[in-house]
Write an enzyme that holds these catalytic residues in place. Structure first.
Site: not given
Lengths: 172, 586
Positions: B77, B139-140, B189, B497
């Site tokens: 993602e 969940f999630q 959902k 750096m």
């Protein structure tokens, strides 16, 4: 110095979290914050008491205005305002002290809202100084619990026209 | 305020008139919330979505199965959101991201913070668990609205499908107008799977959102007078000019007033590198002349900038003699870091257009000669070597081979500064870097998104061996989609750096900055891309030529001098005029 900001905001879930989050992220202290419905449905008015110099205060206002849900904000610290706070104070009492406490309460025009065998609860409304003064006087008797609302404020009628809330009427 | 916000969405989003997506979107069959979302996205002119499926977005992916929307399936993602940023940065149109709830959403956090810092328009859609499970640690489940409050311009959770059309319209409007930024829409959902009816994309009108009004003539007149009286004026310009689409107005203004121009890292490309008025980038790794010019100027005209600490150096020494004019569309940037004398909250386009109507004419001849003197004192330089490859030489070779016209994306670190200093940018939206947040892992997926937007452009990702490994998985996405991104790896075996700072400020104790890499050539080949390596300048030239001629994606592994440093450097806590120009061992 102490700052009082008055904000008109959308009455939506999460608005308080957005404002509290902004203050904590930018390192501004919140001494108190009060929220309630405003004069039109769908809006809330918040009074935030914080601290900072002029530059900090103008940054606070600018950062608040950037939040989409904030309709208007004004730093009313130096404006003529009505400033009120409500406190509920539960004080320890017995037969000896009760009359003394009643004497102390008299000039404060408080209400005794609960009376028990060993304590009374008083409700005081006024500016922060008044509440603090009463608390200091009650302290020797044993203050058991305090609940303070924090300051809420509105501009006085004499104040300028840009008072937050005026713009609701303009069809926002 | 309402009327100001009620601008037709097409004009804000600059939907090309030839696109039929609006009509297609409006005629799409809508049965579910997900169908409605697809219809609204199409009506908003969306063509491409960068995303990754998962449980909570299954209904949306089901709708996408039939909707005429292109979807780029990334491998992470974070890759999706950086790709959307790249897409947005080169086009000016919002990048669209779709991810599932929980980990899918939290993987977007870095990209959201990056887009917020660099004012990149994004509309990000996340799935959420079904409404009755919200708050149950399902969940999630993650509170992505809470998590992203401080790193989005605004965010929404859809509790009722009836809200969706207005929210989508407002989200696009917020993302693209004023100071652009990311907007997130969280879709439970059961809302996307639930019933919905077709809807037209309404006019946007987020209540409480305000854009600055057209500046008062008096404010313009004051600014004009200050500039006209200046002896040593300097234009300090940044990414805000690009966001505002004010590049041409700015160029006209600078040329007609004969005022030298310095840009921030984000402003590269606004002013052409080869123009005599261009002083170069300023700041921590800015050009010598630019940092001296900003220190010595008497009127500083700051347009679309935010006085970032990497630009100002030590605040007490920042442009100490100047009267400061600051124009920005974001009122909270005024007096945030540096107090200014003439603040103006406005669209910089309006201000420049008004000034160009009667441009002030300061006499800048002596001042320009003085800046030329600074430039002569220490022009940008490095010690080239015939047998060993220097990182700066790689950038110069890339510039020569592409005629300075490529779209260049970068990650963060030494390679980023070299790419900023040694590649000659000549147009806005040519340079895509992670400026504010400094996100390693940004450049490669950003190049991918840029290439999706501009399939025929030469897109080069200048990266480091460390940064590339942060999102190297996107090579699979690039190969699958036939995106001919050219990746130039400045491979010095270090987090360069970090190593430079350790060398200068931590007694050469290279704690955890020596970093191993896989064989990038073989990695490229394993993914089905072309891998090339160069260790000398002549090899590098040949590799670049071969890479540019190759029709597909290429990894160019440039094995460079390990301990090369970026100069000039303003050490932290020093003023801009206190640059280190070379390192002497004490």
């Amino acid at each position: 110095m102490e700052r009082t900001l008055s904000a008109l905001v959308n009455d939506r879930p999460g608005v308080l979290a957005r404002i509290a989050g902004l203050f904590s992220r930018r390192g501004y202290n919140i001494a108190s914050i009060t929220v309630g419905v405003a004069e039109h449905p769908g809006f809330s008015r918040m009074t935030i008491v914080s601290a900072g110099d002029d530059a900090t205060a103008s940054q606070m206002v600018a950062q608040l205005l950037k939040l989409v849900d904030v309709i208007d904000v004004e730093d009313i610290t130096r404006e003529p305002v009505v400033r009120r706070e409500l406190a509920l104070i539960k004080v320890q009492t017995d037969k000896v002290t009760r009359p003394e406490i009643s004497h102390i309460l008299e000039p404060f025009r408080v209400s005794i809202v609960d009376v028990g065998h060993t304590s009374i609860t008083v409700e005081v409304t006024g500016d922060t100084q008044k509440v603090d003064a009463l608390l200091a006087l009650l302290e020797p008797y044993g203050v058991l619990q305090i609940a303070r609302t924090g300051v809420t404020a509105l501009l006085r009628a004499a104040a300028r026209e840009s008072q937050p809330g005026v713009r609701i009427a303009e069809g926002l | 305020m309402q009327s100001q916000a009620q601008i037709a969405v097409e004009s804000v989003l600059e939907i090309p008139p030839e696109t039929s997506s609006r009509a297609v979107g409006a005629s799409l069959a809508v049965n579910t919330g997900a169908d409605l979302l697809c219809s609204l996205l199409l009506q908003a002119g969306v063509e491409v979505i960068f995303g990754y499926p998962g449980g909570a977005v299954l209904p949306i992916y089901d709708a996408l199965f039939h909707a005429p929307l292109r979807h780029i399936l990334t491998r992470h993602e974070q890759g999706a959101i950086h790709a959307a940023q790249g897409y947005a940065r080169v086009t000016g149109r919002p990048g669209i991201v779709l991810a599932t709830s929980g980990p899918g959403a939290t993987n977007l956090v870095t990209g959201l913070a990056d887009a917020f810092m660099d004012s990149t328009p994004l509309v990000v859609i996340t799935g959420q668990v079904v409404r009755h499970l919200i708050g149950s640690d399902a969940f999630q489940e993650a509170d992505i609205v809470g998590i992203t409050m401080p790193i989005t311009k605004h965010n929404y959770q859809i509790r009722d499908i009836a809200e969706l059309p207005q929210v989508v319209a407002d989200a696009f409007y917020l993302a693209c107008s004023g100071r652009p930024g990311p907007v997130l829409i969280d879709m439970p959902k059961d809302v996307s799977a639930g019933p919905a009816v077709p809807a037209h994309l309404p006019l946007p009108g987020p209540r409480g959102y305000r854009l600055p009004s057209v500046p008062e003539p008096l404010a313009i007149a004051r600014i004009r007078a200050v500039i006209a009286a200046a002896k040593r004026p300097l234009l300090y310009i940044g990414g805000g000019i690009i966001s505002a689409g004010a590049t041409e107005l700015l160029r006209e203004f600078a040329r007609r007033c004969r005022i030298p121009v310095t840009t921030t890292l984000m402003g590269l490309g606004v002013y052409p590198e080869d123009d005599e008025l261009f002083v170069g980038m300023l700041g921590m790794h800015g050009k010598y002349a630019a940092n001296h010019a900003i220190t010595d100027c008497d009127v500083l005209i700051a347009l679309g900038v935010r006085f970032d600490d990497r630009v100002t150096g030590k605040l007490e020494r920042f442009s100490p003699h100047s009267v400061k004019i600051h124009v920005d569309v974001d009122g909270a940037e005024i007096n945030k870091n540096v107090p200014v004398h003439y603040p103006l909250v406005a669209d910089v386009r309006d201000v420049l257009a008004a000034l160009n109507a009667d441009p002030p004419q300061p006499d800048t001849e002596q001042w320009r000669a003085r800046i030329a003197g600074f430039e002569a004192e220490w022009p940008l330089q490095f010690k080239a070597e015939a047998e060993f490859l220097k990182p700066q030489a790689v950038i110069e070779l890339l510039a020569q081979a592409t005629g300075g016209t490529a779209v260049v994306t970068t990650d963060v670190g030494q390679h980023q500064m070299w790419a900023a200093l040694f590649y000659p940018y000549s147009r806005p939206r040519q340079w895509v870097t992670s400026g504010g947040l400094g996100t390693m892992g940004f450049g490669f997926p950003a190049a991918m998104g840029a290439q999706v937007a501009l399939p025929d452009a030469t897109v080069i990702c200048v990266t480091g061996d460390g940064s590339l490994q942060m999102n190297i998985q996107e090579l699979q996405t690039v190969v699958e989609n036939g995106l001919p991104v050219k990746v130039a790896i400045i491979n010095n075996g270090f987090l360069g750096m970090v190593r430079q700072w350790q060398q200068f400020f931590h007694g050469k104790r290279y704690a955890q900055s020596k970093i191993g890499s896989p064989d990038f050539v073989r990695v490229a080949e394993a993914f089905g891309a072309l891998g090339l390596r160069a260790t000398t300048p002549s090899e590098a030239a040949a590799v670049i030529e071969q890479a540019l001629a190759h029709p597909g994606p290429v990894f160019m592994d440039f094995v460079v001098r390990e301990e090369e440093n970026v100069f000039p450097m303003v050490p932290a806590g020093k003023g801009n005029d206190e640059m280190t120009l070379e390192w002497e061992e004490v």
